[in-house]
Design a protein around this motif. Structure first.
Motif, PDB file in Angstrom:
ATOM      1  N   VAL A   1       0.873  -1.181   0.000  1.00  0.00           N
ATOM      2  CA  VAL A   1       0.000   0.000   0.000  1.00  0.00           C
ATOM      3  C   VAL A   1       0.908   1.229   0.000  1.00  0.00           C
ATOM      4  O   VAL A   1       1.741   1.396   0.895  1.00  0.00           O
ATOM      5  CB  VAL A   1      -0.930   0.000   1.223  1.00  0.00           C
ATOM      6  CG1 VAL A   1      -1.792   1.254   1.237  1.00  0.00           C
ATOM      7  CG2 VAL A   1      -1.803  -1.250   1.227  1.00  0.00           C
ATOM      8  N   ILE A   2       0.752   2.083  -1.003  1.00  0.00           N
ATOM      9  CA  ILE A   2       1.741   3.114  -1.304  1.00  0.00           C
ATOM     10  C   ILE A   2       1.142   4.514  -1.272  1.00  0.00           C
ATOM     11  O   ILE A   2       0.143   4.788  -1.953  1.00  0.00           O
ATOM     12  CB  ILE A   2       2.344   2.871  -2.710  1.00  0.00           C
ATOM     13  CG1 ILE A   2       3.017   1.490  -2.776  1.00  0.00           C
ATOM     14  CG2 ILE A   2       3.326   3.969  -3.085  1.00  0.00           C
ATOM     15  CD1 ILE A   2       3.319   1.059  -4.199  1.00  0.00           C
ATOM     16  N   ASP A   3       1.778   5.403  -0.521  1.00  0.00           N
ATOM     17  CA  ASP A   3       1.463   6.825  -0.636  1.00  0.00           C
ATOM     18  C   ASP A   3       2.168   7.348  -1.886  1.00  0.00           C
ATOM     19  O   ASP A   3       3.303   6.946  -2.177  1.00  0.00           O
ATOM     20  CB  ASP A   3       1.959   7.569   0.613  1.00  0.00           C
ATOM     21  CG  ASP A   3       1.662   9.058   0.557  1.00  0.00           C
ATOM     22  OD1 ASP A   3       0.696   9.451  -0.127  1.00  0.00           O
ATOM     23  OD2 ASP A   3       2.414   9.830   1.179  1.00  0.00           O
ATOM     24  N   LEU A   4       1.543   8.223  -2.630  1.00  0.00           N
ATOM     25  CA  LEU A   4       2.147   8.719  -3.874  1.00  0.00           C
ATOM     26  C   LEU A   4       3.006   9.954  -3.664  1.00  0.00           C
ATOM     27  O   LEU A   4       3.657  10.422  -4.605  1.00  0.00           O
ATOM     28  CB  LEU A   4       1.048   9.024  -4.899  1.00  0.00           C
ATOM     29  CG  LEU A   4       0.205   7.834  -5.351  1.00  0.00           C
ATOM     30  CD1 LEU A   4      -0.824   8.278  -6.382  1.00  0.00           C
ATOM     31  CD2 LEU A   4       1.074   6.710  -5.904  1.00  0.00           C
ATOM     32  N   ASN A   5       3.028  10.487  -2.446  1.00  0.00           N
ATOM     33  CA  ASN A   5       3.809  11.697  -2.169  1.00  0.00           C
ATOM     34  C   ASN A   5       4.919  11.356  -1.180  1.00  0.00           C
ATOM     35  O   ASN A   5       4.823  11.617   0.013  1.00  0.00           O
ATOM     36  CB  ASN A   5       2.907  12.795  -1.619  1.00  0.00           C
ATOM     37  CG  ASN A   5       3.633  14.108  -1.425  1.00  0.00           C
ATOM     38  OD1 ASN A   5       4.655  14.350  -2.069  1.00  0.00           O
ATOM     39  ND2 ASN A   5       3.127  14.952  -0.549  1.00  0.00           N
ATOM     40  N   MET A   6       5.990  10.743  -1.711  1.00  0.00           N
ATOM     41  CA  MET A   6       7.136  10.344  -0.896  1.00  0.00           C
ATOM     42  C   MET A   6       8.423  10.718  -1.614  1.00  0.00           C
ATOM     43  O   MET A   6       8.412  10.959  -2.822  1.00  0.00           O
ATOM     44  CB  MET A   6       7.120   8.826  -0.670  1.00  0.00           C
ATOM     45  CG  MET A   6       6.046   8.318   0.247  1.00  0.00           C
ATOM     46  SD  MET A   6       6.296   6.556   0.614  1.00  0.00           S
ATOM     47  CE  MET A   6       6.050   5.818  -1.002  1.00  0.00           C
ATOM     48  N   PRO A   7       9.538  10.761  -0.889  1.00  0.00           N
ATOM     49  CA  PRO A   7      10.818  11.019  -1.558  1.00  0.00           C
ATOM     50  C   PRO A   7      11.105   9.972  -2.634  1.00  0.00           C
ATOM     51  O   PRO A   7      10.810   8.790  -2.454  1.00  0.00           O
ATOM     52  CB  PRO A   7      11.829  10.927  -0.408  1.00  0.00           C
ATOM     53  CG  PRO A   7      11.038  11.247   0.813  1.00  0.00           C
ATOM     54  CD  PRO A   7       9.670  10.676   0.573  1.00  0.00           C
ATOM     55  N   GLY A   8      11.668  10.425  -3.743  1.00  0.00           N
ATOM     56  CA  GLY A   8      11.963   9.525  -4.849  1.00  0.00           C
ATOM     57  C   GLY A   8      10.938   9.657  -5.955  1.00  0.00           C
ATOM     58  O   GLY A   8       9.970  10.404  -5.846  1.00  0.00           O
ATOM     59  N   VAL A   9      11.164   8.924  -7.020  1.00  0.00           N
ATOM     60  CA  VAL A   9      10.267   8.965  -8.172  1.00  0.00           C
ATOM     61  C   VAL A   9       9.279   7.812  -8.033  1.00  0.00           C
ATOM     62  O   VAL A   9       9.570   6.667  -8.397  1.00  0.00           O
ATOM     63  CB  VAL A   9      11.054   8.867  -9.495  1.00  0.00           C
ATOM     64  CG1 VAL A   9      10.104   9.039 -10.684  1.00  0.00           C
ATOM     65  CG2 VAL A   9      12.154   9.923  -9.541  1.00  0.00           C
ATOM     66  N   ILE A  10       8.113   8.115  -7.501  1.00  0.00           N
ATOM     67  CA  ILE A  10       7.147   7.079  -7.131  1.00  0.00           C
ATOM     68  C   ILE A  10       6.659   6.301  -8.351  1.00  0.00           C
ATOM     69  O   ILE A  10       6.580   5.066  -8.322  1.00  0.00           O
ATOM     70  CB  ILE A  10       5.943   7.699  -6.393  1.00  0.00           C
ATOM     71  CG1 ILE A  10       6.411   8.429  -5.130  1.00  0.00           C
ATOM     72  CG2 ILE A  10       4.922   6.630  -6.053  1.00  0.00           C
ATOM     73  CD1 ILE A  10       7.083   7.551  -4.116  1.00  0.00           C
ATOM     74  N   ILE A  11       6.325   7.003  -9.418  1.00  0.00           N
ATOM     75  CA  ILE A  11       5.778   6.331 -10.597  1.00  0.00           C
ATOM     76  C   ILE A  11       6.798   5.356 -11.181  1.00  0.00           C
ATOM     77  O   ILE A  11       6.444   4.235 -11.582  1.00  0.00           O
ATOM     78  CB  ILE A  11       5.338   7.360 -11.656  1.00  0.00           C
ATOM     79  CG1 ILE A  11       4.192   8.226 -11.119  1.00  0.00           C
ATOM     80  CG2 ILE A  11       4.899   6.658 -12.934  1.00  0.00           C
ATOM     81  CD1 ILE A  11       2.948   7.450 -10.724  1.00  0.00           C
ATOM     82  N   GLU A  12       8.056   5.739 -11.202  1.00  0.00           N
ATOM     83  CA  GLU A  12       9.095   4.824 -11.704  1.00  0.00           C
ATOM     84  C   GLU A  12       9.219   3.602 -10.815  1.00  0.00           C
ATOM     85  O   GLU A  12       9.397   2.474 -11.295  1.00  0.00           O
ATOM     86  CB  GLU A  12      10.439   5.546 -11.807  1.00  0.00           C
ATOM     87  CG  GLU A  12      10.528   6.510 -12.969  1.00  0.00           C
ATOM     88  CD  GLU A  12      11.927   7.102 -13.102  1.00  0.00           C
ATOM     89  OE1 GLU A  12      12.858   6.622 -12.407  1.00  0.00           O
ATOM     90  OE2 GLU A  12      12.098   8.043 -13.909  1.00  0.00           O
TER      91      GLU A  12
END
Length: 222
Positions: free
Chosen positions: A54-65
Motif C-alpha cells: 500500500v503506497i502513498d504517492l507523495n514520498m521522496p523519490g520517483v514514485i511512478i518509476e
C-alpha cells in the motif's frame, strides 16, 4: 486460507505506524514490512515479496518509476495507492504505471481493507469519488491514441483544416475547387475514420488532434 501479507510505504511516521497497527489487528492480514521512500517500495518487493504494498504517492523519490519497476520485475506483488490526491491525471498515471487499487486517504479502514482484498484477488479498485473521472479520462486517452493512429490523405487534411476554421460545406468546396457533393463524401470518410457520429463531432475530434499536436504535420493550404 493464509493471511494476505501487506507492506505499507508512507513518509509520515505517525500515519505509517498507525495504519500498520490497524491492519495488524484485522483478521486475514499480516503486516510484513514498511518503508518511507520510493526506493523502499522496490526493496520490499524484491526482498520481502508481500502480496500487497500500500503506497502513498507523495514520498521522496520517483514514485511512478518505482511502481512501474515493481509491476514489471516483481509481478508477484500487487500495489494499492493510498493517497490524498483525487486528481484524475495522478490516478491515471499511477494506474498506468501498475497500481491496481486507488484509495483516497480519508476513506474508512474497511474500504482500504476491502480494496486490498479485491486487488489481491486480481480485481481493480477505485474509490467511488474518483472512479467516474478516472474512467472518463482513460476512455479519452484511448480515443486520443486511436485518433492519432489515423492517417489522412492530403485532401482530407485540407477539409479538416477548413472545418477548424468554421467553413461550411459550400465554403470548403469553393476553397478547394470541389463540388459540394465531393465535400460531403469526404465528410462521410472523416466520420468513419474518426469513429464519430456527425459533423460536429468531426470538428471536436479535429480540435483534439490539433491540440495534441497530431495535426501539426498536415500539409499547408495554398
Amino acid at each position: 486460507m493464509p493471511d494476505i501479507s501487506v507492506a505499507f510505504a508512507d513518509d509520515h511516521p505517525v500515519f505509517l505506524t498507525g495504519v500498520c497497527q490497524l491492519f495488524s489487528a484485522l483478521e486475514g492480514f499480516t503486516v510484513v514490512a514498511s518503508g518511507k521512500t520510493a526506493q523502499d517500495i522496490v526493496k520490499i518487493a524484491r526482498s520481502v515479496k508481500p502480496d500487497i504494498i500500500v503506497i502513498d504517492l507523495n514520498m521522496p523519490g520517483v514514485i511512478i518509476e518505482a511502481i512501474a519497476k515493481v509491476a514489471t520485475e516483481h509481478s508477484h506483488t500487487k500495489m494499492v495507492a493510498f493517497t490524498a490526491s483525487s486528481n484524475k491525471d495522478t490516478a491515471i498515471s499511477a494506474l498506468e504505471a501498475g497500481v491496481l487499487g486507488y484509495v483516497l486517504k480519508g476513506s474508512t479502514l474497511e474500504e482500504l481493507a476491502d480494496a486490498v482484498r479485491q486487488v489481491h484477488m486480481g480485481d481493480t479498485y477505485l474509490s467511488p469519488s474518483v472512479s467516474a473521472n478516472v474512467v472518463a479520462g482513460l476512455r479519452q486517452q484511448a480515443r486520443y491514441r486511436t485518433m492519432e493512429r489515423v492517417r489522412f490523405s492530403k485532401r482530407e487534411e485540407d477539409v479538416l483544416r477548413l472545418l477548424l476554421r468554421g467553413s461550411t460545406n459550400r465554403e470548403i468546396a469553393d476553397g478547394l475547387s470541389l463540388q459540394e457533393k465531393t465535400v460531403k463524401h469526404y465528410m462521410s470518410v472523416l466520420i468513419q475514420k474518426l469513429d464519430v457520429r456527425n459533423r460536429v463531432e468531426v470538428v471536436l475530434a479535429a480540435q483534439e488532434l490539433a491540440s495534441s499536436g497530431a495535426l501539426t504535420g498536415t500539409s499547408k493550404m495554398n
